[in-house]
Design a protein around this motif. Sequence first.
Motif, PDB file in Angstrom:
ATOM      1  N   GLY A  97       2.297  11.298   9.482  1.00  0.00           N
ATOM      2  CA  GLY A  97       1.792  12.548   8.927  1.00  0.00           C
ATOM      3  C   GLY A  97       1.852  12.678   7.415  1.00  0.00           C
ATOM      4  N   TYR A  98       2.296  11.651   6.715  1.00  0.00           N
ATOM      5  CA  TYR A  98       2.362  11.714   5.250  1.00  0.00           C
ATOM      6  C   TYR A  98       0.995  11.408   4.660  1.00  0.00           C
ATOM      7  CZ  TYR A  98       7.337  11.950   5.874  1.00  0.00           C
ATOM      8  OH  TYR A  98       8.588  12.349   6.247  1.00  0.00           O
ATOM      9  N   ASN A  99       0.645  12.163   3.635  1.00  0.00           N
ATOM     10  CA  ASN A  99      -0.663  12.030   2.999  1.00  0.00           C
ATOM     11  C   ASN A  99      -0.552  11.020   1.851  1.00  0.00           C
ATOM     12  OD1 ASN A  99      -3.258  12.394   2.167  1.00  0.00           O
ATOM     13  ND2 ASN A  99      -3.020  14.521   1.567  1.00  0.00           N
ATOM     14  N   ILE A 100      -0.701   9.754   2.185  1.00  0.00           N
ATOM     15  CA  ILE A 100      -0.622   8.678   1.206  1.00  0.00           C
ATOM     16  C   ILE A 100      -2.040   8.381   0.715  1.00  0.00           C
ATOM     17  CG2 ILE A 100       0.084   6.296   0.760  1.00  0.00           C
ATOM     18  CD1 ILE A 100       2.445   8.001   1.593  1.00  0.00           C
ATOM     19  N   ARG A 101      -2.205   8.454  -0.589  1.00  0.00           N
ATOM     20  CA  ARG A 101      -3.506   8.203  -1.214  1.00  0.00           C
ATOM     21  C   ARG A 101      -3.556   6.746  -1.683  1.00  0.00           C
ATOM     22  NH1 ARG A 101      -4.002  12.126  -5.569  1.00  0.00           N
ATOM     23  NH2 ARG A 101      -4.614  13.508  -3.889  1.00  0.00           N
ATOM     24  N   THR A 102      -4.698   6.094  -1.461  1.00  0.00           N
ATOM     25  CA  THR A 102      -4.927   4.741  -1.962  1.00  0.00           C
ATOM     26  C   THR A 102      -6.019   4.796  -3.008  1.00  0.00           C
ATOM     27  OG1 THR A 102      -4.397   3.796   0.194  1.00  0.00           O
ATOM     28  CG2 THR A 102      -5.557   2.366  -1.363  1.00  0.00           C
ATOM     29  N   THR A 103      -5.703   4.278  -4.187  1.00  0.00           N
ATOM     30  CA  THR A 103      -6.672   4.191  -5.273  1.00  0.00           C
ATOM     31  C   THR A 103      -6.831   2.713  -5.620  1.00  0.00           C
ATOM     32  OG1 THR A 103      -5.854   6.292  -6.131  1.00  0.00           O
ATOM     33  CG2 THR A 103      -7.204   4.959  -7.624  1.00  0.00           C
ATOM     34  N   MET A 104      -8.058   2.269  -5.709  1.00  0.00           N
ATOM     35  CA  MET A 104      -8.293   0.880  -6.090  1.00  0.00           C
ATOM     36  C   MET A 104      -8.451   0.803  -7.601  1.00  0.00           C
ATOM     37  SD  MET A 104      -8.007  -0.597  -3.233  1.00  0.00           S
ATOM     38  CE  MET A 104      -8.501  -2.265  -3.603  1.00  0.00           C
ATOM     39  N   ARG A 105      -7.674  -0.084  -8.218  1.00  0.00           N
ATOM     40  CA  ARG A 105      -7.756  -0.292  -9.664  1.00  0.00           C
ATOM     41  C   ARG A 105      -8.046  -1.757  -9.935  1.00  0.00           C
ATOM     42  NH1 ARG A 105      -2.530   3.166 -11.563  1.00  0.00           N
ATOM     43  NH2 ARG A 105      -3.320   5.189 -10.924  1.00  0.00           N
ATOM     44  N   ARG A 106      -8.922  -1.977 -10.878  1.00  0.00           N
ATOM     45  CA  ARG A 106      -9.279  -3.332 -11.243  1.00  0.00           C
ATOM     46  C   ARG A 106      -8.435  -3.755 -12.446  1.00  0.00           C
ATOM     47  NH1 ARG A 106     -13.088  -6.000  -9.037  1.00  0.00           N
ATOM     48  NH2 ARG A 106     -14.081  -4.154  -8.219  1.00  0.00           N
ATOM     49  N   GLY A 107      -7.734  -4.876 -12.306  1.00  0.00           N
ATOM     50  CA  GLY A 107      -6.886  -5.380 -13.385  1.00  0.00           C
ATOM     51  C   GLY A 107      -7.697  -6.094 -14.449  1.00  0.00           C
ATOM     52  N   LYS A 108      -7.004  -6.526 -15.482  1.00  0.00           N
ATOM     53  CA  LYS A 108      -7.667  -7.254 -16.570  1.00  0.00           C
ATOM     54  C   LYS A 108      -8.302  -8.546 -16.084  1.00  0.00           C
ATOM     55  CE  LYS A 108      -4.651  -5.410 -20.122  1.00  0.00           C
ATOM     56  NZ  LYS A 108      -3.637  -5.705 -21.137  1.00  0.00           N
ATOM     57  N   ASP A 109      -7.774  -9.081 -15.004  1.00  0.00           N
ATOM     58  CA  ASP A 109      -8.323 -10.314 -14.443  1.00  0.00           C
ATOM     59  C   ASP A 109      -9.537 -10.056 -13.545  1.00  0.00           C
ATOM     60  OD1 ASP A 109      -7.062  -9.086 -12.344  1.00  0.00           O
ATOM     61  OD2 ASP A 109      -5.767 -10.775 -11.842  1.00  0.00           O
ATOM     62  N   GLY A 110      -9.914  -8.784 -13.377  1.00  0.00           N
ATOM     63  CA  GLY A 110     -11.089  -8.434 -12.585  1.00  0.00           C
ATOM     64  C   GLY A 110     -10.820  -8.236 -11.103  1.00  0.00           C
ATOM     65  N   VAL A 111      -9.587  -8.429 -10.674  1.00  0.00           N
ATOM     66  CA  VAL A 111      -9.240  -8.301  -9.259  1.00  0.00           C
ATOM     67  C   VAL A 111      -8.851  -6.850  -8.961  1.00  0.00           C
ATOM     68  CG1 VAL A 111      -7.632  -9.053  -7.458  1.00  0.00           C
ATOM     69  CG2 VAL A 111      -8.442 -10.690  -9.160  1.00  0.00           C
ATOM     70  N   ARG A 150      -6.936  -3.964  -7.004  1.00  0.00           N
ATOM     71  CA  ARG A 150      -5.639  -3.846  -6.348  1.00  0.00           C
ATOM     72  C   ARG A 150      -5.435  -2.417  -5.862  1.00  0.00           C
ATOM     73  NH1 ARG A 150      -5.144  -7.430 -10.431  1.00  0.00           N
ATOM     74  NH2 ARG A 150      -4.087  -9.382  -9.968  1.00  0.00           N
ATOM     75  N   ALA A 151      -4.803  -2.299  -4.702  1.00  0.00           N
ATOM     76  CA  ALA A 151      -4.501  -0.981  -4.149  1.00  0.00           C
ATOM     77  C   ALA A 151      -3.274  -0.401  -4.840  1.00  0.00           C
ATOM     78  CB  ALA A 151      -4.252  -1.082  -2.651  1.00  0.00           C
ATOM     79  N   VAL A 152      -3.371   0.878  -5.198  1.00  0.00           N
ATOM     80  CA  VAL A 152      -2.249   1.613  -5.772  1.00  0.00           C
ATOM     81  C   VAL A 152      -2.019   2.826  -4.877  1.00  0.00           C
ATOM     82  CG1 VAL A 152      -1.387   2.841  -7.794  1.00  0.00           C
ATOM     83  CG2 VAL A 152      -2.889   0.857  -8.091  1.00  0.00           C
ATOM     84  N   TYR A 153      -0.792   2.955  -4.357  1.00  0.00           N
ATOM     85  CA  TYR A 153      -0.464   4.025  -3.427  1.00  0.00           C
ATOM     86  C   TYR A 153       0.272   5.157  -4.142  1.00  0.00           C
ATOM     87  CZ  TYR A 153      -1.421   0.373  -0.028  1.00  0.00           C
ATOM     88  OH  TYR A 153      -2.018  -0.630   0.677  1.00  0.00           O
ATOM     89  N   SER A 154      -0.001   6.379  -3.697  1.00  0.00           N
ATOM     90  CA  SER A 154       0.720   7.548  -4.195  1.00  0.00           C
ATOM     91  C   SER A 154       0.783   8.572  -3.074  1.00  0.00           C
ATOM     92  CB  SER A 154       0.021   8.152  -5.424  1.00  0.00           C
ATOM     93  OG  SER A 154      -1.279   8.574  -5.106  1.00  0.00           O
ATOM     94  N   LEU A 155       1.752   9.454  -3.184  1.00  0.00           N
ATOM     95  CA  LEU A 155       1.906  10.527  -2.206  1.00  0.00           C
ATOM     96  C   LEU A 155       1.125  11.717  -2.714  1.00  0.00           C
ATOM     97  CD1 LEU A 155       3.377  11.280   0.426  1.00  0.00           C
ATOM     98  CD2 LEU A 155       5.276  12.061  -0.972  1.00  0.00           C
ATOM     99  N   ALA A 156       0.139  12.171  -1.934  1.00  0.00           N
ATOM    100  CA  ALA A 156      -0.728  13.263  -2.372  1.00  0.00           C
ATOM    101  C   ALA A 156       0.036  14.573  -2.522  1.00  0.00           C
ATOM    102  CB  ALA A 156      -1.896  13.428  -1.426  1.00  0.00           C
ATOM    103  N   ARG A 157       0.964  14.842  -1.647  1.00  0.00           N
ATOM    104  CA  ARG A 157       1.808  16.031  -1.732  1.00  0.00           C
ATOM    105  C   ARG A 157       3.252  15.562  -1.710  1.00  0.00           C
ATOM    106  NH1 ARG A 157      -1.154  18.153   2.860  1.00  0.00           N
ATOM    107  NH2 ARG A 157       0.588  17.247   3.938  1.00  0.00           N
ATOM    108  N   PRO A 158       4.042  15.949  -2.681  1.00  0.00           N
ATOM    109  CA  PRO A 158       5.454  15.571  -2.644  1.00  0.00           C
ATOM    110  C   PRO A 158       6.143  16.143  -1.410  1.00  0.00           C
ATOM    111  CG  PRO A 158       4.867  16.453  -4.794  1.00  0.00           C
ATOM    112  CD  PRO A 158       3.698  16.692  -3.878  1.00  0.00           C
ATOM    113  N   VAL A 159       7.049  15.396  -0.860  1.00  0.00           N
ATOM    114  CA  VAL A 159       7.799  15.838   0.312  1.00  0.00           C
ATOM    115  C   VAL A 159       8.910  16.767  -0.140  1.00  0.00           C
ATOM    116  CG1 VAL A 159       9.254  15.080   2.210  1.00  0.00           C
ATOM    117  CG2 VAL A 159       7.320  13.687   1.512  1.00  0.00           C
ATOM    118  N   LYS A 160       8.980  17.959   0.465  1.00  0.00           N
ATOM    119  CA  LYS A 160      10.041  18.916   0.127  1.00  0.00           C
ATOM    120  C   LYS A 160      11.248  18.618   0.987  1.00  0.00           C
ATOM    121  CE  LYS A 160       6.857  22.430  -1.349  1.00  0.00           C
ATOM    122  NZ  LYS A 160       6.383  23.768  -1.200  1.00  0.00           N
ATOM    123  N   ARG A 161      12.387  18.515   0.330  1.00  0.00           N
ATOM    124  CA  ARG A 161      13.619  18.204   1.076  1.00  0.00           C
ATOM    125  C   ARG A 161      14.598  19.318   0.942  1.00  0.00           C
ATOM    126  NH1 ARG A 161      14.315  12.139   1.846  1.00  0.00           N
ATOM    127  NH2 ARG A 161      12.243  11.462   1.462  1.00  0.00           N
TER     128      ARG A 161
END
Length: 77
Positions: free
Chosen positions: A50-64, A66-77
């Motif tokens: 149920g966690y909203n993990i966002r995947t963003t694709m970023r292209r490095g200097k080498d042209g490849v 890569r997936a970058v993951y982040s949490l769309a909503r911080p988890v409240k503890r």
Amino acid sequence: MTKTTTTTAKDRLLSYLSRSAGTTLTVAQARSRFRISNPRARISELREDGYNIRTTMRRGKDGVARAVYSLARPVKR
């Protein structure tokens, strides 16, 4: 009998991504920082939980791309 707690790979990923807004993690970082052999599978499990993990694709200097993951909503503890 002594009770021990084991931190799972999912727990380590979630804890890291929950630190603050804007925290990101690449597959390579997950492998090196947390010794997770298959980070994509752990991210998939977090999504199933149920966690909203966002995947963003970023292209490095080498042209490849890569997936970058982040949490769309911080988890409240």
